[in-house]
Design a protein around this motif. Structure first.
Motif, PDB file in Angstrom:
ATOM      1  N   UNK A 364      36.125  34.532  47.891  1.00  0.00           N
ATOM      2  CA  UNK A 364      35.299  34.644  49.142  1.00  0.00           C
ATOM      3  C   UNK A 364      35.254  36.472  49.460  1.00  0.00           C
ATOM      4  N   UNK A 365      36.364  36.922  49.940  1.00  0.00           N
ATOM      5  CA  UNK A 365      36.350  38.094  50.358  1.00  0.00           C
ATOM      6  C   UNK A 365      36.052  39.253  49.307  1.00  0.00           C
ATOM      7  N   UNK A 366      36.935  39.097  48.271  1.00  0.00           N
ATOM      8  CA  UNK A 366      37.037  40.211  47.135  1.00  0.00           C
ATOM      9  C   UNK A 366      35.530  40.113  46.399  1.00  0.00           C
ATOM     10  N   UNK A 367      35.350  38.843  46.094  1.00  0.00           N
ATOM     11  CA  UNK A 367      33.888  38.797  44.995  1.00  0.00           C
ATOM     12  C   UNK A 367      32.822  39.250  45.940  1.00  0.00           C
ATOM     13  N   UNK A 368      32.581  38.768  47.289  1.00  0.00           N
ATOM     14  CA  UNK A 368      31.836  39.368  48.227  1.00  0.00           C
ATOM     15  C   UNK A 368      31.569  40.681  48.155  1.00  0.00           C
ATOM     16  N   UNK A 369      32.642  41.381  48.589  1.00  0.00           N
ATOM     17  CA  UNK A 369      32.701  42.975  48.802  1.00  0.00           C
ATOM     18  C   UNK A 369      32.081  43.518  47.394  1.00  0.00           C
ATOM     19  N   UNK A 373      28.831  45.861  46.415  1.00  0.00           N
ATOM     20  CA  UNK A 373      29.223  47.108  46.048  1.00  0.00           C
ATOM     21  C   UNK A 373      28.604  47.227  44.892  1.00  0.00           C
ATOM     22  N   UNK A 374      28.348  46.078  44.077  1.00  0.00           N
ATOM     23  CA  UNK A 374      27.652  46.393  42.752  1.00  0.00           C
ATOM     24  C   UNK A 374      28.866  46.963  41.726  1.00  0.00           C
ATOM     25  N   UNK A 375      30.039  46.426  41.977  1.00  0.00           N
ATOM     26  CA  UNK A 375      31.092  46.658  41.121  1.00  0.00           C
ATOM     27  C   UNK A 375      31.822  45.514  40.471  1.00  0.00           C
ATOM     28  N   UNK A 376      32.269  45.690  39.166  1.00  0.00           N
ATOM     29  CA  UNK A 376      33.158  44.892  38.582  1.00  0.00           C
ATOM     30  C   UNK A 376      34.677  44.755  39.018  1.00  0.00           C
ATOM     31  N   UNK A 377      35.210  43.850  38.804  1.00  0.00           N
ATOM     32  CA  UNK A 377      36.678  43.685  39.093  1.00  0.00           C
ATOM     33  C   UNK A 377      37.498  44.710  38.682  1.00  0.00           C
ATOM     34  N   UNK A 378      37.119  45.155  37.530  1.00  0.00           N
ATOM     35  CA  UNK A 378      37.822  46.206  36.921  1.00  0.00           C
ATOM     36  C   UNK A 378      37.715  47.532  37.790  1.00  0.00           C
ATOM     37  N   UNK A 379      36.553  47.640  38.626  1.00  0.00           N
ATOM     38  CA  UNK A 379      36.388  48.885  39.197  1.00  0.00           C
ATOM     39  C   UNK A 379      36.553  48.857  40.653  1.00  0.00           C
ATOM     40  N   UNK A 380      37.490  47.603  41.305  1.00  0.00           N
ATOM     41  CA  UNK A 380      37.609  47.240  42.406  1.00  0.00           C
ATOM     42  C   UNK A 380      38.326  48.506  43.095  1.00  0.00           C
ATOM     43  N   UNK A 381      37.792  48.956  44.160  1.00  0.00           N
ATOM     44  CA  UNK A 381      38.498  49.886  45.124  1.00  0.00           C
ATOM     45  C   UNK A 381      40.073  49.350  45.655  1.00  0.00           C
TER      46      UNK A 381
END
Length: 491
Positions: A364-369, A373-381
């Motif tokens: 919910x939270x991470x995928x939504x963010x 942001x238009x980022x992949x999980x590899x680019x997660x801040x």
């Protein structure tokens, strides 16, 4: 929303038809060198800068098999639980085309490296029983052709041989699929397995994985119809569109008194239609014969054992492991669909977080963010370690769920850790029952009319009172204690 498990039927004027689908997937092998030469394989190089003498078919040049390419194909076969043939052989497939310097393609027709296997697809991620096994007929290793470039000159086409000789696995399915959604589910699952194994990067946009789509239609229960093959389809969505268009086209042709011709077709993604490319060749048209320059491949026990030992935990096994930790089937399917997501989530679990809560937060939270942001999980801040710190603060009651959302947004913007943010901004959750009781009293006194409504049976107002108390305490009150205090005071 259509039921993915329901039979796919096409209704014509004179009957009902079913579609029969088989896919031939060409997957580029991950390797630093080509199948029979030492030339590089990196995507995007300047034209004709990655071409060895063998690739250009210079006289006297002999092919030498790349061990890593064979190893990757064997590992793929093992991941698909397919038969690994200890003895296999290369054949020459003869045809003339401008981007094929040799005048033949080295492939494997009669004795492929990998035999029969299967892929189990989940048609509905929320329903573990909606599975279907799609048979694999074979996997053979072959060299890719070059590429014609038609946009470099007004009257001529140029030839780029960078891709010539790159190793491909051709993964041939059985004609077991019966709908566009099944074809899509099969291709997604196959791509996922290849990416877990690391034998193909699955980048369909760059052409490192593409599918030839074989489609035929028949009256329900009748003999197989004549099939067409649509070449080089480079996305799951386009594969499904090809099946849908081609099935309807064939039904309309049959019901109009025409005959489906066995042919090769191309897909126009802009118009969503297929068109004729050429009549379909049979194997004898290519005059296959054993390649006289290459000895047969013979695999020993040590090589096979090394291949099997190198396999990672695969998607199905990982999904079942997640479910054994209490993670719902749908979330487990989402978390294991892409290898990068699974690696990120595994790193989060290694920090000792509660699996079900972690899965819900990621979905919910991470995928939504990330989507925002238009980022992949590899680019997660936010790293798995930072996420674990945030979830630990929620778990031990330091912050509430609503405060966690605020902290997460600050983490995305600043890159700070959750504990530092909570400390600097005074966001700790309070469990001071005296302060909570006082806030509850204030809210109830200010909303006497709603208190009366609640006591007369309008229990849905309870959520309103909780929200008002949390607002009065700037979101810092322990939600459990707020609920207890309200229930006690509302009787």
């Amino acid at each position: 929303m259509a039921d993915a498990t329901a039979p796919y039927r096409i209704k014509g004027e004179i009957g009902e038809y079913e579609v029969v689908i088989g896919l031939e997937v060409h997957a580029q092998v991950v390797s630093n060198a080509k199948l029979f030469s030492s030339a590089a394989t990196a995507f995007g190089a300047e034209p004709n800068t990655q071409v060895a003498l063998v690739d250009a078919a210079m006289p006297g040049m002999l092919p030498v098999p790349n061990r890593e390419c064979i190893r990757q194909a064997v590992r793929t076969g093992m991941a698909l639980e397919a038969q690994i043939n200890r003895w296999s052989r290369f054949d020459r497939k003869n045809y003339f085309y401008a981007d094929l310097p040799q005048g033949y393609q080295i492939s494997q027709l009669y004795h492929p490296l990998v035999g029969e296997g299967e892929v189990e697809v989940l048609l509905d991620p929320a329903d573990e029983t909606s599975t279907k096994a799609i048979g694999i007929e074979r996997i053979h290793v072959e060299q890719d052709a070059g590429k014609l470039m038609h946009d470099q000159h007004p009257t001529s086409s140029y030839v780029d041989l960078n891709r010539a000789g790159v190793a491909l696995m051709e993964i041939v399915s059985r004609p077991d699929m019966r709908s566009p959604s099944e074809a899509g589910a099969y291709l997604r699952k196959l791509r996922s397995i290849l990416r877990y194994v690391g034998s193909c990067d699955g980048n369909m946009e760059e052409g490192s994985m593409r599918a030839d789509v074989n489609v035929s239609v028949r009256k329900v229960g009748a003999e197989l119809g004549t099939r067409t093959e649509t070449k080089n389809v480079n996305s799951v969505r386009f594969v499904m569109a090809v099946v849908e268009h081609e099935a309807k086209r064939q039904v309309e042709l049959i019901e109009g008194g025409g005959t489906v011709v066995q042919e090769t077709r191309l897909f126009d993604p802009d118009k969503g239609v297929t068109r004729t490319l050429r009549s379909k060749e049979d194997a004898h048209d290519y005059r296959y014969f054993p390649d006289p320059d290459l000895l047969p491949l013979e695999l020993d026990d040590a090589f096979l054992e090394e291949c099997r030992a190198s396999l990672p935990e695969l998607p199905d096994a990982k999904r079942k492991r997640y479910e054994s930790h209490g993670i719902p089937p749908y979330n487990a399917s989402v978390l294991t669909a892409e290898v990068e997501t699974a690696r990120w989530f595994d790193a989060l679990l290694e920090k000792g977080v509660e699996p079900k809560a972690a899965a819900n937060w990621v979905a919910s939270e991470l995928f939504g963010a990330l989507n925002r942001l238009g980022k992949s999980i590899e680019e997660s801040p936010v790293s798995p370690e930072q996420a674990a710190e945030l979830l630990a603060l929620v778990g031990d009651g330091t912050i509430s769920g609503s405060l966690a959302k605020q902290v997460f947004e600050i983490m995305l913007e600043s890159g700070q850790g959750a504990a530092a943010i909570v400390e600097e901004r005074g966001l700790k959750q309070t469990s001071d029952t005296g302060a909570i009781d006082a806030a509850v009293d204030t809210v109830l006194a200010a909303n006497a009319d709603k208190v009366a409504e609640y006591k007369s049976g309008k229990e849905a107002l309870f959520g309103f009172f909780v929200g008002q108390v949390m607002k009065a305490m700037a979101g810092k009150a322990n939600p459990k204690l707020v609920n207890e205090a309200l229930r006690a005071k509302l009787g």
